[in-house]
Design a protein around this motif. Structure first.
Motif, PDB file in Angstrom:
ATOM      1  N   ALA A   1      39.138  55.638  41.425  1.00 11.20           N
ATOM      2  CA  ALA A   1      39.816  54.815  42.431  1.00 11.20           C
ATOM      3  C   ALA A   1      39.041  53.544  42.788  1.00 11.20           C
ATOM      4  O   ALA A   1      39.643  52.464  42.831  1.00 11.20           O
ATOM      5  CB  ALA A   1      40.110  55.641  43.675  1.00 11.20           C
ATOM      6  N   PRO A   2      37.736  53.603  43.067  1.00 11.98           N
ATOM      7  CA  PRO A   2      37.030  52.363  43.425  1.00 11.98           C
ATOM      8  C   PRO A   2      37.062  51.291  42.329  1.00 11.98           C
ATOM      9  O   PRO A   2      37.389  50.136  42.624  1.00 11.98           O
ATOM     10  CB  PRO A   2      35.602  52.824  43.727  1.00 11.98           C
ATOM     11  CG  PRO A   2      35.749  54.247  44.125  1.00 11.98           C
ATOM     12  CD  PRO A   2      36.874  54.776  43.294  1.00 11.98           C
ATOM     13  N   PRO A   3      36.783  51.599  41.055  1.00 11.00           N
ATOM     14  CA  PRO A   3      36.891  50.544  40.044  1.00 11.00           C
ATOM     15  C   PRO A   3      38.320  50.031  39.879  1.00 11.00           C
ATOM     16  O   PRO A   3      38.528  48.849  39.613  1.00 11.00           O
ATOM     17  CB  PRO A   3      36.421  51.206  38.741  1.00 11.00           C
ATOM     18  CG  PRO A   3      35.771  52.455  39.118  1.00 11.00           C
ATOM     19  CD  PRO A   3      36.238  52.825  40.482  1.00 11.00           C
ATOM     20  N   PHE A   4      39.298  50.903  40.062  1.00  8.13           N
ATOM     21  CA  PHE A   4      40.693  50.489  39.973  1.00  8.13           C
ATOM     22  C   PHE A   4      41.019  49.459  41.052  1.00  8.13           C
ATOM     23  O   PHE A   4      41.618  48.417  40.773  1.00  8.13           O
ATOM     24  CB  PHE A   4      41.603  51.720  40.119  1.00  8.13           C
ATOM     25  CG  PHE A   4      43.059  51.393  40.166  1.00  8.13           C
ATOM     26  CD1 PHE A   4      43.763  51.164  39.006  1.00  8.13           C
ATOM     27  CD2 PHE A   4      43.738  51.318  41.379  1.00  8.13           C
ATOM     28  CE1 PHE A   4      45.112  50.863  39.029  1.00  8.13           C
ATOM     29  CE2 PHE A   4      45.078  51.015  41.426  1.00  8.13           C
ATOM     30  CZ  PHE A   4      45.769  50.787  40.241  1.00  8.13           C
ATOM     31  N   VAL A   5      40.625  49.736  42.279  1.00  6.98           N
ATOM     32  CA  VAL A   5      40.908  48.822  43.386  1.00  6.98           C
ATOM     33  C   VAL A   5      40.169  47.503  43.203  1.00  6.98           C
ATOM     34  O   VAL A   5      40.735  46.425  43.411  1.00  6.98           O
ATOM     35  CB  VAL A   5      40.548  49.488  44.736  1.00  6.98           C
ATOM     36  CG1 VAL A   5      40.612  48.502  45.884  1.00  6.98           C
ATOM     37  CG2 VAL A   5      41.464  50.669  44.997  1.00  6.98           C
ATOM     38  N   VAL A   6      38.898  47.575  42.802  1.00  5.40           N
ATOM     39  CA  VAL A   6      38.118  46.350  42.582  1.00  5.40           C
ATOM     40  C   VAL A   6      38.747  45.519  41.459  1.00  5.40           C
ATOM     41  O   VAL A   6      38.902  44.298  41.589  1.00  5.40           O
ATOM     42  CB  VAL A   6      36.644  46.682  42.261  1.00  5.40           C
ATOM     43  CG1 VAL A   6      35.890  45.460  41.780  1.00  5.40           C
ATOM     44  CG2 VAL A   6      35.968  47.270  43.487  1.00  5.40           C
ATOM     45  N   ALA A   7      39.130  46.153  40.367  1.00  2.61           N
ATOM     46  CA  ALA A   7      39.746  45.424  39.256  1.00  2.61           C
ATOM     47  C   ALA A   7      41.075  44.800  39.673  1.00  2.61           C
ATOM     48  O   ALA A   7      41.371  43.657  39.300  1.00  2.61           O
ATOM     49  CB  ALA A   7      39.966  46.363  38.070  1.00  2.61           C
ATOM     50  N   LEU A   8      41.846  45.501  40.456  1.00  2.00           N
ATOM     51  CA  LEU A   8      43.123  44.983  40.915  1.00  2.00           C
ATOM     52  C   LEU A   8      42.944  43.764  41.822  1.00  2.00           C
ATOM     53  O   LEU A   8      43.575  42.724  41.623  1.00  2.00           O
ATOM     54  CB  LEU A   8      43.896  46.080  41.649  1.00  2.00           C
ATOM     55  CG  LEU A   8      45.280  45.712  42.151  1.00  2.00           C
ATOM     56  CD1 LEU A   8      46.201  45.443  40.973  1.00  2.00           C
ATOM     57  CD2 LEU A   8      45.829  46.835  42.992  1.00  2.00           C
ATOM     58  N   VAL A   9      42.040  43.864  42.785  1.00  4.33           N
ATOM     59  CA  VAL A   9      41.828  42.770  43.732  1.00  4.33           C
ATOM     60  C   VAL A   9      41.196  41.559  43.046  1.00  4.33           C
ATOM     61  O   VAL A   9      41.666  40.424  43.185  1.00  4.33           O
ATOM     62  CB  VAL A   9      40.973  43.250  44.926  1.00  4.33           C
ATOM     63  CG1 VAL A   9      40.543  42.091  45.809  1.00  4.33           C
ATOM     64  CG2 VAL A   9      41.738  44.281  45.738  1.00  4.33           C
ATOM     65  N   VAL A  10      40.120  41.795  42.292  1.00  6.48           N
ATOM     66  CA  VAL A  10      39.422  40.689  41.634  1.00  6.48           C
ATOM     67  C   VAL A  10      40.305  40.045  40.563  1.00  6.48           C
ATOM     68  O   VAL A  10      40.366  38.820  40.452  1.00  6.48           O
ATOM     69  CB  VAL A  10      38.086  41.171  41.032  1.00  6.48           C
ATOM     70  CG1 VAL A  10      37.443  40.107  40.173  1.00  6.48           C
ATOM     71  CG2 VAL A  10      37.135  41.579  42.147  1.00  6.48           C
ATOM     72  N   GLY A  11      41.009  40.838  39.795  1.00  6.19           N
ATOM     73  CA  GLY A  11      41.882  40.296  38.755  1.00  6.19           C
ATOM     74  C   GLY A  11      43.021  39.468  39.328  1.00  6.19           C
ATOM     75  O   GLY A  11      43.342  38.398  38.806  1.00  6.19           O
ATOM     76  N   THR A  12      43.625  39.949  40.408  1.00  6.81           N
ATOM     77  CA  THR A  12      44.695  39.187  41.045  1.00  6.81           C
ATOM     78  C   THR A  12      44.167  37.883  41.630  1.00  6.81           C
ATOM     79  O   THR A  12      44.778  36.817  41.457  1.00  6.81           O
ATOM     80  CB  THR A  12      45.375  40.025  42.150  1.00  6.81           C
ATOM     81  OG1 THR A  12      45.870  41.230  41.563  1.00  6.81           O
ATOM     82  CG2 THR A  12      46.509  39.274  42.797  1.00  6.81           C
ATOM     83  N   ALA A  13      43.025  37.942  42.299  1.00  2.00           N
ATOM     84  CA  ALA A  13      42.436  36.731  42.883  1.00  2.00           C
ATOM     85  C   ALA A  13      42.063  35.719  41.809  1.00  2.00           C
ATOM     86  O   ALA A  13      42.332  34.520  41.948  1.00  2.00           O
ATOM     87  CB  ALA A  13      41.220  37.099  43.725  1.00  2.00           C
ATOM     88  N   LEU A  14      41.456  36.186  40.723  1.00  2.85           N
ATOM     89  CA  LEU A  14      41.084  35.269  39.637  1.00  2.85           C
ATOM     90  C   LEU A  14      42.311  34.681  38.948  1.00  2.85           C
ATOM     91  O   LEU A  14      42.314  33.495  38.587  1.00  2.85           O
ATOM     92  CB  LEU A  14      40.204  35.983  38.614  1.00  2.85           C
ATOM     93  CG  LEU A  14      38.768  36.241  39.034  1.00  2.85           C
ATOM     94  CD1 LEU A  14      38.046  37.070  37.978  1.00  2.85           C
ATOM     95  CD2 LEU A  14      38.031  34.946  39.281  1.00  2.85           C
ATOM     96  N   GLY A  15      43.335  35.466  38.772  1.00  5.52           N
ATOM     97  CA  GLY A  15      44.553  34.957  38.154  1.00  5.52           C
ATOM     98  C   GLY A  15      45.221  33.887  38.998  1.00  5.52           C
ATOM     99  O   GLY A  15      45.636  32.840  38.491  1.00  5.52           O
ATOM    100  N   LEU A  16      45.317  34.130  40.302  1.00  4.51           N
ATOM    101  CA  LEU A  16      45.918  33.133  41.191  1.00  4.51           C
ATOM    102  C   LEU A  16      45.048  31.884  41.280  1.00  4.51           C
ATOM    103  O   LEU A  16      45.558  30.759  41.261  1.00  4.51           O
ATOM    104  CB  LEU A  16      46.133  33.730  42.575  1.00  4.51           C
ATOM    105  CG  LEU A  16      47.215  34.797  42.671  1.00  4.51           C
ATOM    106  CD1 LEU A  16      47.216  35.440  44.051  1.00  4.51           C
ATOM    107  CD2 LEU A  16      48.564  34.214  42.352  1.00  4.51           C
ATOM    108  N   ALA A  17      43.735  32.064  41.381  1.00  8.69           N
ATOM    109  CA  ALA A  17      42.830  30.908  41.461  1.00  8.69           C
ATOM    110  C   ALA A  17      42.909  30.073  40.190  1.00  8.69           C
ATOM    111  O   ALA A  17      42.928  28.837  40.253  1.00  8.69           O
ATOM    112  CB  ALA A  17      41.401  31.378  41.704  1.00  8.69           C
ATOM    113  N   THR A  18      42.982  30.725  39.039  1.00 10.59           N
ATOM    114  CA  THR A  18      43.093  29.991  37.775  1.00 10.59           C
ATOM    115  C   THR A  18      44.383  29.189  37.720  1.00 10.59           C
ATOM    116  O   THR A  18      44.390  28.034  37.296  1.00 10.59           O
ATOM    117  CB  THR A  18      43.025  30.970  36.585  1.00 10.59           C
ATOM    118  OG1 THR A  18      41.789  31.680  36.644  1.00 10.59           O
ATOM    119  CG2 THR A  18      43.121  30.242  35.265  1.00 10.59           C
ATOM    120  N   ALA A  19      45.469  29.786  38.167  1.00 12.11           N
ATOM    121  CA  ALA A  19      46.753  29.072  38.163  1.00 12.11           C
ATOM    122  C   ALA A  19      46.698  27.842  39.064  1.00 12.11           C
ATOM    123  O   ALA A  19      47.151  26.758  38.680  1.00 12.11           O
ATOM    124  CB  ALA A  19      47.863  30.004  38.619  1.00 12.11           C
TER     125      ALA A  19
END
Length: 92
Positions: free
Chosen positions: A10-28
């Motif tokens: 659960a912890p790596p899943f949540v971290v990957a979800l939050v960081v991946g979403t933030a990086l994707g939006l920031a890149t866009a």
């Protein structure tokens, strides 16, 4: 067994979800000013970056489904393993 594996992942899943979403939006938002998509738009209209909240939610649901299937498969394999057989695996 499934609960322990889910709690472990659960912890790596949540971290990957939050960081991946933030990086994707920031890149866009960082790349968008350098893109000129008016030539591809109908009538030469201005093309603006639009955030669709359904897309990240669908991706998160897909990630959750794949993770749940992986946890279930891992628990099924571990449930069938014998500890004594695993410990003697390299003896032959």
């Amino acid at each position: 067994m499934v609960g322990v594996t889910a709690a472990e992942l659960a912890p790596p899943f949540v971290v990957a979800l939050v960081v991946g979403t933030a990086l994707g939006l920031a890149t866009a938002y960082l790349v968008e000013p350098g893109l000129d998509l008016t030539a591809l738009a109908a009538g030469g209209r201005e093309v603006a970056l639009r955030f669709d909240p359904a897309a990240p939610l669908l991706l998160a649901a897909g990630l959750l489904a794949v993770s749940a299937a992986a946890i279930w498969a891992t628990a099924a394999v571990v449930r069938r393993m014998s500890l004594s057989r695993s410990l003697r695996m390299g003896e032959r």
